[in-house]
Scaffold this active site. Structure first.
Site, mmCIF file in Angstrom:
data_model
loop_
_atom_site.group_PDB
_atom_site.id
_atom_site.type_symbol
_atom_site.label_atom_id
_atom_site.label_comp_id
_atom_site.label_asym_id
_atom_site.label_seq_id
_atom_site.Cartn_x
_atom_site.Cartn_y
_atom_site.Cartn_z
ATOM 1 N N PRO A 9 -10.107 -17.080 -8.756
ATOM 2 C CA PRO A 9 -10.769 -17.379 -9.798
ATOM 3 C C PRO A 9 -11.475 -16.183 -10.588
ATOM 4 C CG PRO A 9 -11.914 -17.894 -7.698
ATOM 5 C CD PRO A 9 -10.445 -17.642 -7.476
ATOM 6 N N ASN A 10 -11.712 -16.536 -11.634
ATOM 7 C CA ASN A 10 -12.205 -15.575 -12.751
ATOM 8 C C ASN A 10 -11.523 -14.273 -12.974
ATOM 9 O OD1 ASN A 10 -14.569 -17.122 -13.185
ATOM 10 N ND2 ASN A 10 -14.882 -16.432 -11.035
ATOM 11 N N ARG A 17 -15.069 -9.847 -18.145
ATOM 12 C CA ARG A 17 -16.280 -10.182 -16.942
ATOM 13 C C ARG A 17 -16.678 -8.806 -16.613
ATOM 14 N NH1 ARG A 17 -13.526 -11.616 -11.093
ATOM 15 N NH2 ARG A 17 -15.846 -12.244 -10.650
ATOM 16 N N TYR A 22 -15.638 -4.406 -12.850
ATOM 17 C CA TYR A 22 -13.896 -4.825 -12.632
ATOM 18 C C TYR A 22 -13.229 -4.020 -13.895
ATOM 19 C CZ TYR A 22 -16.126 -8.394 -9.908
ATOM 20 O OH TYR A 22 -16.708 -9.135 -9.034
ATOM 21 N N ASN A 74 -5.409 -11.207 -4.600
ATOM 22 C CA ASN A 74 -6.957 -11.220 -4.965
ATOM 23 C C ASN A 74 -7.369 -12.290 -4.894
ATOM 24 O OD1 ASN A 74 -9.592 -10.459 -5.556
ATOM 25 N ND2 ASN A 74 -8.960 -9.028 -7.192
ATOM 26 N N ALA A 77 -13.570 -14.779 -5.228
ATOM 27 C CA ALA A 77 -14.628 -15.149 -4.536
ATOM 28 C C ALA A 77 -14.341 -16.033 -3.384
ATOM 29 C CB ALA A 77 -15.579 -16.090 -5.161
ATOM 30 N N HIS A 80 -14.264 -14.817 0.484
ATOM 31 C CA HIS A 80 -15.604 -14.680 1.195
ATOM 32 C C HIS A 80 -15.829 -16.520 1.910
ATOM 33 C CE1 HIS A 80 -15.572 -11.122 -0.784
ATOM 34 N NE2 HIS A 80 -16.171 -11.619 -1.978
ATOM 35 N N ASP A 87 -5.434 -19.868 6.135
ATOM 36 C CA ASP A 87 -4.423 -20.809 6.837
ATOM 37 C C ASP A 87 -3.070 -20.792 6.076
ATOM 38 O OD1 ASP A 87 -6.226 -21.164 8.911
ATOM 39 O OD2 ASP A 87 -6.688 -23.227 8.219
ATOM 40 N N GLU A 98 -4.280 -7.901 0.796
ATOM 41 C CA GLU A 98 -5.517 -8.126 0.093
ATOM 42 C C GLU A 98 -6.121 -7.076 -0.904
ATOM 43 O OE1 GLU A 98 -8.657 -8.370 2.675
ATOM 44 O OE2 GLU A 98 -10.191 -9.146 1.496
ATOM 45 N N HIS A 100 -8.775 -5.741 -3.949
ATOM 46 C CA HIS A 100 -10.171 -6.168 -4.667
ATOM 47 C C HIS A 100 -10.259 -5.016 -5.438
ATOM 48 C CE1 HIS A 100 -11.025 -9.498 -2.133
ATOM 49 N NE2 HIS A 100 -10.850 -8.834 -1.124
ATOM 50 N N ILE A 101 -10.488 -5.399 -6.728
ATOM 51 C CA ILE A 101 -10.763 -4.464 -7.507
ATOM 52 C C ILE A 101 -11.948 -3.404 -7.341
ATOM 53 C CG2 ILE A 101 -11.183 -4.044 -10.326
ATOM 54 C CD1 ILE A 101 -9.385 -6.467 -10.572
ATOM 55 N N ARG A 107 -21.006 -3.868 -1.833
ATOM 56 C CA ARG A 107 -21.739 -4.790 -2.703
ATOM 57 C C ARG A 107 -22.512 -5.979 -1.579
ATOM 58 N NH1 ARG A 107 -17.700 -7.254 -7.148
ATOM 59 N NH2 ARG A 107 -19.734 -7.876 -7.776
ATOM 60 N N ARG A 111 -20.571 -10.614 0.249
ATOM 61 C CA ARG A 111 -19.364 -10.294 -0.115
ATOM 62 C C ARG A 111 -18.486 -9.593 1.182
ATOM 63 N NH1 ARG A 111 -18.662 -11.441 -5.646
ATOM 64 N NH2 ARG A 111 -20.569 -11.116 -6.724
HETATM 65 C C1 DQA Z 1 -13.167 -9.544 -6.275
HETATM 66 C C2 DQA Z 1 -14.563 -9.095 -5.532
HETATM 67 C C3 DQA Z 1 -15.177 -10.745 -5.146
HETATM 68 O O1 DQA Z 1 -16.318 -10.490 -4.459
HETATM 69 C C4 DQA Z 1 -15.218 -11.261 -6.366
HETATM 70 O O2 DQA Z 1 -15.666 -12.648 -5.956
HETATM 71 C C5 DQA Z 1 -14.218 -11.495 -7.320
HETATM 72 C C6 DQA Z 1 -13.284 -10.453 -7.386
HETATM 73 C C7 DQA Z 1 -12.597 -7.870 -6.831
HETATM 74 O O3 DQA Z 1 -11.447 -8.054 -7.175
HETATM 75 O O4 DQA Z 1 -13.431 -6.970 -6.504
HETATM 76 O O5 DQA Z 1 -13.859 -12.260 -8.148
HETATM 77 O O6 DQA Z 1 -12.209 -10.024 -5.431
#
Ligand code: DQA
Length: 148
Positions: A9-10, A17, A22, A74, A77, A80, A87, A98, A100-101, A107, A111
């Site tokens: 998401p996002n 954003r 990011y 990635n 959210a 978390h 699963d 995994e 994360h940017i 943070r 998180r």
């Molecule tokens: C994220 C970190 C997450 O905590 C956050 O909710 C994101 C982006 C990152 O790429 O740093 O949406 O996964």
């Protein structure tokens, strides 16, 4: 070699954003960077982004049924919160990295939990969009080693 590159998401809002966290690279630009990186290495990337947890689970399962060699994910959210995504990755037994940017470990407290981490062969955080390329290189080296 076929790798699924899954974003939660996002992440479609990259570039718009919170650029201080990011960066300024948009999602379309990110996929092009990854495509070029993969192309030079003979890797086929399959991209997917969704804001919906179940769709991410479906795509992880698809990676298994379509014979992917690995997954870069990635989960945004859902990292978390989502045991369902954990699963799904465990179900496939596919090597998964995994990404994360941002540097999540520096943070907010909420998180600091990553459900998916225990199913992953590696975690990359805080390297911006380059983290995806790092993840791809890691999987590609790991998989080539396993072939020999
Ligand atoms: C994220 C970190 C997450 O905590 C956050 O909710 C994101 C982006 C990152 O790429 O740093 O949406 O996964």
């Amino acid at each position: 070699m076929k790798l699924y590159i899954i974003n939660g998401p996002n992440l479609n809002m990259l570039g718009i954003r919170e650029p201080d966290k990011y960066g300024k690279t948009g999602y379309a630009e990110l996929t092009e960077l990854i495509r070029a990186h993969c192309c030079e290495r003979g890797i086929t990337p399959i991209f997917f982004q969704s804001n919906h947890e179940g769709d991410l689970v479906d795509k992880i399962q698809e990676a298994y049924f379509e014979g992917a060699d690995g997954i870069v994910i990635n989960p945004g959210a859902y990292t978390h919160t989502s045991i369902a995504i954990l699963d799904a990755v465990l179900s496939t037994s596919l090597p998964t990295v995994e990404v994360h940017i941002s540097k999540v470990e520096e943070r907010e407290d909420f998180r600091q939990t990553s459900y998916i981490r225990r199913a992953c062969v590696k975690t990359v955080t805080g390297h911006g969009t380059a983290g995806y390329l790092e993840a791809i290189d890691y999987l590609s080296e790991m998989l080539s080693r396993n072939e020999n």
